[in-house]
Structures are given as structure tokens and as C-alpha cells.
Enzyme design. Sequence first.
Site, mmCIF file in Angstrom:
data_model
loop_
_atom_site.group_PDB
_atom_site.id
_atom_site.type_symbol
_atom_site.label_atom_id
_atom_site.label_comp_id
_atom_site.label_asym_id
_atom_site.label_seq_id
_atom_site.Cartn_x
_atom_site.Cartn_y
_atom_site.Cartn_z
ATOM 1 N N ARG A 186 0.829 -1.200 0.000
ATOM 2 C CA ARG A 186 0.000 0.000 0.000
ATOM 3 C C ARG A 186 0.866 1.254 0.000
ATOM 4 N NH1 ARG A 186 -4.738 2.195 1.062
ATOM 5 N NH2 ARG A 186 -4.758 4.063 2.347
ATOM 6 N N ARG A 232 -9.024 -0.256 2.028
ATOM 7 C CA ARG A 232 -7.924 0.706 2.135
ATOM 8 C C ARG A 232 -8.139 1.840 1.126
ATOM 9 N NH1 ARG A 232 -3.585 -1.939 4.616
ATOM 10 N NH2 ARG A 232 -2.798 0.103 5.217
ATOM 11 N N PRO A 233 -9.177 2.657 1.281
ATOM 12 C CA PRO A 233 -9.452 3.714 0.297
ATOM 13 C C PRO A 233 -8.339 4.761 0.281
ATOM 14 C CG PRO A 233 -10.824 3.992 2.232
ATOM 15 C CD PRO A 233 -10.110 2.688 2.403
ATOM 16 N N ILE A 234 -8.302 5.540 -0.784
ATOM 17 C CA ILE A 234 -7.304 6.629 -0.867
ATOM 18 C C ILE A 234 -8.004 7.963 -1.159
ATOM 19 C CG2 ILE A 234 -5.361 5.148 -1.538
ATOM 20 C CD1 ILE A 234 -5.853 6.003 -4.445
ATOM 21 N N ASP A 235 -9.284 8.045 -0.835
ATOM 22 C CA ASP A 235 -10.055 9.266 -1.133
ATOM 23 C C ASP A 235 -9.464 10.505 -0.459
ATOM 24 O OD1 ASP A 235 -10.980 7.742 1.183
ATOM 25 O OD2 ASP A 235 -12.401 9.376 1.478
ATOM 26 N N LEU A 236 -8.948 10.353 0.761
ATOM 27 C CA LEU A 236 -8.411 11.531 1.465
ATOM 28 C C LEU A 236 -7.125 12.018 0.784
ATOM 29 C CD1 LEU A 236 -9.003 10.418 5.173
ATOM 30 C CD2 LEU A 236 -10.511 11.758 3.670
ATOM 31 N N VAL A 251 -9.976 1.301 14.042
ATOM 32 C CA VAL A 251 -9.268 1.965 12.936
ATOM 33 C C VAL A 251 -9.586 1.320 11.600
ATOM 34 C CG1 VAL A 251 -6.987 2.558 12.016
ATOM 35 C CG2 VAL A 251 -7.439 2.772 14.474
ATOM 36 N N ARG A 271 7.481 -8.886 5.526
ATOM 37 C CA ARG A 271 7.288 -7.512 5.043
ATOM 38 C C ARG A 271 7.701 -6.505 6.111
ATOM 39 N NH1 ARG A 271 1.715 -6.109 3.962
ATOM 40 N NH2 ARG A 271 2.740 -4.106 3.640
#
Length: 422
Positions: A92, A121-125, A326, A396
Amino acid sequence: MEKLVVEGGKRLSGKTRISGAKNSILPILAASLLSSEEVEIKDVPDISDVEVMLDILECLGVNVSRESSTLNLNPSSLCTSEIPESLMCEMRSSIFLMGPLLGRLGKVKVSYPGGCDIGPRPIDLHLKGLASMGAKISEESGYVYAEASKLRGSTIHLDYPSVGATENLMMAAIFARGSTKIYNVAKEPEIVDLQNFLNKMGAKVKGAGTDIISIEGVNYLNKVSHRLIPDRIIVGTMIAAVGVAGGEIIIDNVIPEHLEAVIAKLRETGIEIWEDTDSLLVKVDRIKAVNSVRTLPYPGYPTDMQPQTMALLSYADGISVIMENVFDGRFGHVEEFKKMGAQITIDGRSAIIKGVNKLTGAVLKAPDLRAGAALVLAGLSAEGITIVDEIHHIDRGYEKLEIQLQNLGAKVKRVHAPVINV
Ligand code: EPZ
């Protein structure tokens, strides 16, 4: 496929040293693209997320060299902003590259980020903030395109104190015209580490660690040498390991104030933790249940400690409740713990854990990074042998976790199971 094989029943003793923070090095590697001169980073952990990020930087034209835990980068030869999809999907954190590449080259194409399966796991912000700085954003068949000849300073209010969005927008604002103010930012120590790194290169960032970060745009960043802060989540993982296995260890290279919520809560379970300036002494006899653990943005209890805490509380006397606030769905480890005999029920965002005296070794699959580490921890005190598969997730973020635990007396080994081609 590699697996970790854990033989339960060995108490821990000895000393372990914590490496630099995964969640510092990843945004800092992205930020290194903003410099036109040499970048040196010390105490870099030997983990696969770093390898992937370095592969991406090399694809972008950055020269990379590594001498044990010191990295040297030369981003002056940065020549493209197209990140290979095969690498982009591996984690990510590659989304952090949008800000610096937009700032440096004025355009970027990324595919939707990959990473842990711990919920949406959005990325709108990220995208809303970049758009407010003048970036033209378009999304097409799984790719995100952003373009801006010159970003402009903006006032941004984050709907949620997202770590990644805070970091991405900080980096995007470095070369923007004028000043940027970001409200409701994440306050994690890794954000402060990023601010320190950027300012050493000549950036003008202030407020990291508070609710508001301000950035004055500049035109050039110069060379830097920076040592990473220690990985507070690995510290917490080692404390939980002692809680599960029993014993007494010393943990070196720790910044105790980065773990106040973790130390306070784990003391409630009966673990004794003594703080020195940069180390902890940890010992335990019996573990008792705690009524509630609620994960929150920093300085609250870190979500990245939730699975390890569940492993610990599965052995506690009494009933504990963990609330995951969260991420939606960060309970992939519960079914695995139940294969070992753990008594856990899920009710919405809460996991109710009825501690048991003993868990039984089982064959398990790591669903994600922190859950994988938690399964190994659960095996430290289980009856018999626990086998954890899919350990690439663990690699990871943990430097050879089995070696770190072996050096503390645990019986954990990495086996290379034959891949049977049918
Ligand atoms: C960072 O991820 C960490 N990763 C995660 O650590 C950590 O769990 C997380 O912060 C929270 O502390 C790195 O730093 C590399 P977020 P990130 O954006 O930035 C929602 C580990 O194990 N959100 O703070 O992806 C999101 O859905 C990893 O080391 C939006 O809604 O986390 C989530 O519910 C796992 N829109 C919440 O915010 C957005 O645009 C927190 O996500 C962005 C996020």
C-alpha cells in the site's frame, strides 16, 4: 513456500535490539525523491517492504546502494513517474509516491495500492487533498492519474487523521507555490520523523505530532543524512512475546514515549515494564485479563498491536474485550487463534476473549503482517508444535522474526517446505 515452526514452552531471556521503523522508512524513501542530492538513511530494517520500495525507486531512475543497515540514494537521475504495476500492487505504501512525484515531475500514474488484507484501504483523502492543491486527478481501469504543472498551497481538512494521507500531502506541499495547512492530521511518531527528514533537506514543515501541520513551499531540497526512529510496533511485539512465553528480557533502542499507551495497557495485564532512556526491562509471571483495549489513532492504542495483544489475552486469566476502531475487518487472525483452542467471539468491532490456560499447537496461515507475528507469539506458549504458513506477510515488516526470538531462547525455525509441482 517457507513456514515458521514454533515449539511452545520456552521462556524468553536475554537482550534484543530494535531496528529502524518500517512505517518511517517507507514514507522517507518516497520523500527522498524530493531531493536533488545524495540521501543517506541509517538503521534501515532488512524487510521486504523496503526491498519493494527500493525496486520502485530504481525503476524511476534513482541510484540505490546499501551498506548493511545504511542506504545511499541519488535521486538526481529521477527520470519517470510511471510506477510498474507489478511493484505498485505489492504494498500500500507505494501510494506515498504520488505526492513527491507530483511535486518533482508534475505528473504521476499509479495503480490502486496493494498491501495487507486488513479491510478496505481507500485513498479518497489522499486524492481530495491533492485535488485541493490543484492536481488534476482521473481514475481509469484501476489506475489513478494526477497532473499539475505546479501545485499550489491549500488549506486541507482531513475527514480522518489518516497516516498515509498526512504524509502524502506533506510531501506534495514541499514544492507547492505558497503555504499549505493540513488540519486533523495523524500524529504518529513516524510523521514527526518524516518532518525532521524533510527539514534536514531544507524544507519548511512544522507542527508534526500536533493536529495541524503547516508547510511553506520551497524550490529545492539538498542532501541529507538521517537515522530512523526505532520501530515501536516491534517493541510492542517483543513485550507481548514475553507476556505469552514468560521470562525476562531487555529491549534496546527504544523511545519509551512512543509507546506510552502500549506500555500502560500491557502493564495492566501484569507484565512488569521498567523504562530507561533508550531501553526497557520486561518480565512477567502471570497474565491477567483487561476489560477493554480500544485501538485509536496515535497517541491511542495502535491498531498494529491489536493481533499481538489478542495472542497475549488468549492466555490471560479472565475475559478481555478488544475493540478495533481503525480498520474494518482487522480480525483475520481470530479464526487462526481458534484453531489453537482460543475462545474468542466477534461482536461487530469487538472481540471478546475468554483466556485459557493452554493453547494447542496447530497448522496456521498468516493472513497479514501483524496477524502473522501474533500467530508466532501464540505458538510460543502452546502445547506442541505450531506451524505458521504464508510467512512472506511477516517478512514484510519483521527482520527474520525467528532469529530475533531464537536469540531470546525461543524454539522457532524457518523451514523451506517443498513446492510440489503437480
Ligand atoms: C498506516 O497505514 C500504516 N502503514 C499501517 O501499518 C497502520 O495500521 C495505519 O497507518 C494506521 O495506523 C504505513 O505507515 C506504511 P490510514 P495507512 O490511512 O496510511 C481510512 C503495519 O502493519 N482511510 O491511517 O494506510 C482507512 O480505511 C501497517 O505496519 C480512508 O478512509 O492507514 C482506515 O480505516 C498496517 N481514506 C483508516 O483511515 C483514505 O484516503 C486508517 O488508515 C485513507 C485512509
